[in-house]
Design a protein around this motif. Structure first.
Motif, PDB file in Angstrom:
ATOM      1  N   THR A  40       0.837  -1.208   0.000  1.00 35.16           N
ATOM      2  CA  THR A  40       0.000   0.000   0.000  1.00 35.16           C
ATOM      3  C   THR A  40       0.866   1.251   0.000  1.00 35.16           C
ATOM      4  O   THR A  40       0.533   2.242  -0.653  1.00 35.16           O
ATOM      5  CB  THR A  40      -0.956   0.019   1.200  1.00 35.16           C
ATOM      6  N   TYR A  41       1.992   1.195   0.715  1.00 33.33           N
ATOM      7  CA  TYR A  41       2.922   2.335   0.700  1.00 33.33           C
ATOM      8  C   TYR A  41       3.470   2.559  -0.706  1.00 33.33           C
ATOM      9  O   TYR A  41       3.528   3.691  -1.194  1.00 33.33           O
ATOM     10  CB  TYR A  41       4.062   2.101   1.690  1.00 33.33           C
ATOM     11  N   LEU A  42       3.863   1.464  -1.372  1.00 35.23           N
ATOM     12  CA  LEU A  42       4.392   1.587  -2.730  1.00 35.23           C
ATOM     13  C   LEU A  42       3.338   2.109  -3.694  1.00 35.23           C
ATOM     14  O   LEU A  42       3.638   2.915  -4.574  1.00 35.23           O
ATOM     15  CB  LEU A  42       4.912   0.235  -3.225  1.00 35.23           C
ATOM     16  N   ALA A  43       2.106   1.652  -3.517  1.00 35.03           N
ATOM     17  CA  ALA A  43       1.041   2.121  -4.407  1.00 35.03           C
ATOM     18  C   ALA A  43       0.836   3.628  -4.249  1.00 35.03           C
ATOM     19  O   ALA A  43       0.655   4.344  -5.242  1.00 35.03           O
ATOM     20  CB  ALA A  43      -0.249   1.373  -4.109  1.00 35.03           C
ATOM     21  N   ARG A  44       0.899   4.130  -3.018  1.00 36.73           N
ATOM     22  CA  ARG A  44       0.778   5.579  -2.811  1.00 36.73           C
ATOM     23  C   ARG A  44       2.013   6.312  -3.322  1.00 36.73           C
ATOM     24  O   ARG A  44       1.925   7.387  -3.898  1.00 36.73           O
ATOM     25  CB  ARG A  44       0.568   5.881  -1.331  1.00 36.73           C
ATOM     26  N   TYR A  45       3.178   5.705  -3.118  1.00 37.39           N
ATOM     27  CA  TYR A  45       4.434   6.341  -3.510  1.00 37.39           C
ATOM     28  C   TYR A  45       4.558   6.437  -5.024  1.00 37.39           C
ATOM     29  O   TYR A  45       5.080   7.405  -5.555  1.00 37.39           O
ATOM     30  CB  TYR A  45       5.593   5.539  -2.918  1.00 37.39           C
ATOM     31  N   TRP A  46       4.051   5.406  -5.724  1.00 43.05           N
ATOM     32  CA  TRP A  46       4.164   5.380  -7.182  1.00 43.05           C
ATOM     33  C   TRP A  46       3.158   6.301  -7.863  1.00 43.05           C
ATOM     34  O   TRP A  46       3.166   6.422  -9.081  1.00 43.05           O
ATOM     35  CB  TRP A  46       4.038   3.967  -7.702  1.00 43.05           C
ATOM     36  N   GLN A  47       2.299   6.943  -7.105  1.00 46.95           N
ATOM     37  CA  GLN A  47       1.401   7.944  -7.689  1.00 46.95           C
ATOM     38  C   GLN A  47       2.149   9.245  -7.961  1.00 46.95           C
ATOM     39  O   GLN A  47       1.684  10.082  -8.724  1.00 46.95           O
ATOM     40  CB  GLN A  47       0.217   8.215  -6.752  1.00 46.95           C
ATOM     41  N   ASP A  48       3.310   9.399  -7.330  1.00 49.75           N
ATOM     42  CA  ASP A  48       4.148  10.566  -7.572  1.00 49.75           C
ATOM     43  C   ASP A  48       4.665  10.493  -9.010  1.00 49.75           C
ATOM     44  O   ASP A  48       5.196   9.471  -9.436  1.00 49.75           O
ATOM     45  CB  ASP A  48       5.321  10.564  -6.587  1.00 49.75           C
ATOM     46  N   PRO A  49       4.522  11.571  -9.797  1.00 51.36           N
ATOM     47  CA  PRO A  49       4.959  11.530 -11.205  1.00 51.36           C
ATOM     48  C   PRO A  49       6.450  11.208 -11.364  1.00 51.36           C
ATOM     49  O   PRO A  49       6.855  10.669 -12.392  1.00 51.36           O
ATOM     50  CB  PRO A  49       4.659  12.933 -11.721  1.00 51.36           C
ATOM     51  N   ASN A  50       7.253  11.511 -10.371  1.00 56.33           N
ATOM     52  CA  ASN A  50       8.684  11.217 -10.484  1.00 56.33           C
ATOM     53  C   ASN A  50       8.982   9.724 -10.370  1.00 56.33           C
ATOM     54  O   ASN A  50      10.037   9.266 -10.781  1.00 56.33           O
ATOM     55  CB  ASN A  50       9.462  11.960  -9.404  1.00 56.33           C
ATOM     56  N   TYR A  51       8.075   8.963  -9.767  1.00 55.27           N
ATOM     57  CA  TYR A  51       8.312   7.540  -9.532  1.00 55.27           C
ATOM     58  C   TYR A  51       7.233   6.667 -10.159  1.00 55.27           C
ATOM     59  O   TYR A  51       7.088   5.508  -9.787  1.00 55.27           O
ATOM     60  CB  TYR A  51       8.391   7.270  -8.028  1.00 55.27           C
ATOM     61  N   SER A  52       6.488   7.162 -11.109  1.00 59.35           N
ATOM     62  CA  SER A  52       5.395   6.398 -11.696  1.00 59.35           C
ATOM     63  C   SER A  52       5.889   5.221 -12.537  1.00 59.35           C
ATOM     64  O   SER A  52       5.122   4.318 -12.851  1.00 59.35           O
ATOM     65  CB  SER A  52       4.520   7.301 -12.552  1.00 59.35           C
ATOM     66  N   HIS A  53       7.159   5.185 -12.898  1.00 54.47           N
ATOM     67  CA  HIS A  53       7.696   4.075 -13.695  1.00 54.47           C
ATOM     68  C   HIS A  53       7.856   2.805 -12.862  1.00 54.47           C
ATOM     69  O   HIS A  53       8.131   1.740 -13.397  1.00 54.47           O
ATOM     70  CB  HIS A  53       9.053   4.464 -14.284  1.00 54.47           C
ATOM     71  N   GLY A  54       7.662   2.883 -11.560  1.00 53.51           N
ATOM     72  CA  GLY A  54       7.821   1.712 -10.698  1.00 53.51           C
ATOM     73  C   GLY A  54       6.897   0.572 -11.055  1.00 53.51           C
ATOM     74  O   GLY A  54       7.218  -0.599 -10.831  1.00 53.51           O
ATOM     75  N   TRP A  55       5.729   0.873 -11.626  1.00 60.45           N
ATOM     76  CA  TRP A  55       4.804  -0.173 -12.031  1.00 60.45           C
ATOM     77  C   TRP A  55       5.353  -1.009 -13.190  1.00 60.45           C
ATOM     78  O   TRP A  55       4.867  -2.107 -13.438  1.00 60.45           O
ATOM     79  CB  TRP A  55       3.465   0.432 -12.453  1.00 60.45           C
TER      80      TRP A  55
END
Length: 92
Positions: A40-55
């Motif tokens: 859940t932390y990663l899902a919230r964190y990956w909403q940041d445009p700088n880290y959206s490539h994490g998916w």
């Protein structure tokens, strides 16, 4: 005299498949429960445009694994009972 013929009923095999499926389901549930806060932390964190490539990391890793699948059968895993000693000590 005729020799007795073995008849494979498959009943034991079915219970083995059910046991393996149940063990896999319990293991998957335990892993999901253990890692749920992190996911859940990663899902919230990956909403940041700088880290959206994490998916993209998981599909790319799975693609690389698929491309190298021919090398996997060459790996021989030898199970030894003493390999589980560090795990048993950690659990204790």
């Amino acid at each position: 005299m005729d020799e007795p013929q073995a008849i494979a009923t498959g009943k034991g095999r079915d219970t083995g498949v059910v046991a393996i499926a149940a063990a896999a389901a319990v293991t998957a549930a335990a892993i999901a429960w253990s890692y749920f806060p992190n996911l859940t932390y990663l899902a919230r964190y990956w909403q940041d445009p700088n880290y959206s490539h994490g998916w993209l990391i998981v599909p790319i890793a799975l693609f690389i694994l698929w491309q190298r699948r021919e090398m996997l059968p060459a790996v021989v895993i030898r199970h030894r009972w003493w390999n589980f000693l560090p795990l048993a000590l950690l659990v204790a």
